[in-house]
Design a protein around this motif. Structure first.
Motif, PDB file in Angstrom:
ATOM      1  N   UNK A  53     -55.577 -12.063 -17.693  1.00  0.00           N
ATOM      2  CA  UNK A  53     -55.814 -13.426 -17.206  1.00  0.00           C
ATOM      3  C   UNK A  53     -54.983 -13.727 -15.963  1.00  0.00           C
ATOM      4  N   UNK A  54     -53.736 -13.253 -15.918  1.00  0.00           N
ATOM      5  CA  UNK A  54     -52.898 -13.478 -14.741  1.00  0.00           C
ATOM      6  C   UNK A  54     -53.453 -12.770 -13.507  1.00  0.00           C
ATOM      7  N   UNK A  55     -54.091 -11.635 -13.692  1.00  0.00           N
ATOM      8  CA  UNK A  55     -54.707 -10.945 -12.551  1.00  0.00           C
ATOM      9  C   UNK A  55     -55.877 -11.731 -11.975  1.00  0.00           C
ATOM     10  N   UNK A  56     -56.482 -12.568 -12.771  1.00  0.00           N
ATOM     11  CA  UNK A  56     -57.630 -13.348 -12.314  1.00  0.00           C
ATOM     12  C   UNK A  56     -57.201 -14.584 -11.529  1.00  0.00           C
ATOM     13  N   UNK A  57     -55.920 -14.965 -11.641  1.00  0.00           N
ATOM     14  CA  UNK A  57     -55.400 -16.145 -10.942  1.00  0.00           C
ATOM     15  C   UNK A  57     -54.828 -15.701  -9.601  1.00  0.00           C
ATOM     16  N   UNK A  58     -55.070 -16.494  -8.567  1.00  0.00           N
ATOM     17  CA  UNK A  58     -54.544 -16.153  -7.247  1.00  0.00           C
ATOM     18  C   UNK A  58     -53.029 -16.318  -7.224  1.00  0.00           C
ATOM     19  N   UNK A  63     -47.586 -16.630 -16.140  1.00  0.00           N
ATOM     20  CA  UNK A  63     -47.723 -17.718 -17.105  1.00  0.00           C
ATOM     21  C   UNK A  63     -48.482 -17.265 -18.353  1.00  0.00           C
ATOM     22  N   UNK A  64     -49.651 -16.682 -18.167  1.00  0.00           N
ATOM     23  CA  UNK A  64     -50.458 -16.276 -19.316  1.00  0.00           C
ATOM     24  C   UNK A  64     -49.812 -15.120 -20.079  1.00  0.00           C
ATOM     25  N   UNK A  65     -49.220 -14.199 -19.359  1.00  0.00           N
ATOM     26  CA  UNK A  65     -48.592 -13.054 -20.019  1.00  0.00           C
ATOM     27  C   UNK A  65     -47.467 -13.504 -20.945  1.00  0.00           C
TER      28      UNK A  65
END
Length: 86
Positions: A53-58, A63-65
């Motif tokens: 999910x963090x890779x999908x955020x610019x 945060x998600x990890x």
């Protein structure tokens, strides 16, 4: 009558043997490997999903990890608790 007396004597001898041997029922605990798996798998799954999910955020974000790492830890603790509780 003789058969009953023989049976009674046999059972009494077995009871004495069991008591002498100190035979007590063992607790039904799951193996350590199972406890490890139910603890670590939610943590690994949470970290993997959070990283994805963090890779999908610019930008750079963890945060998600970190959030899903903590959620996996909590789920793992509950899994171990409920597995031992039985």
């Amino acid at each position: 009558m003789n058969n009953r007396q023989q049976l009674k004597n046999k059972v009494e001898r077995q009871v004495k043997r069991i008591k002498k041997a100190g035979h007590e029922p063992r607790p039904n605990l799951p193996s350590i490997g199972t406890l490890g798996l139910v603890m670590i798998l939610p943590i690994i799954g949470g970290v993997y999903l959070g990283h994805w999910l963090d890779d999908r955020v610019e930008g750079y974000s963890t945060h998600w990890t970190l959030s899903l790492l903590f959620a996996g830890l909590v789920i793992g603790i509950f899994n171990v608790y409920f597995l031992i509780k039985d």
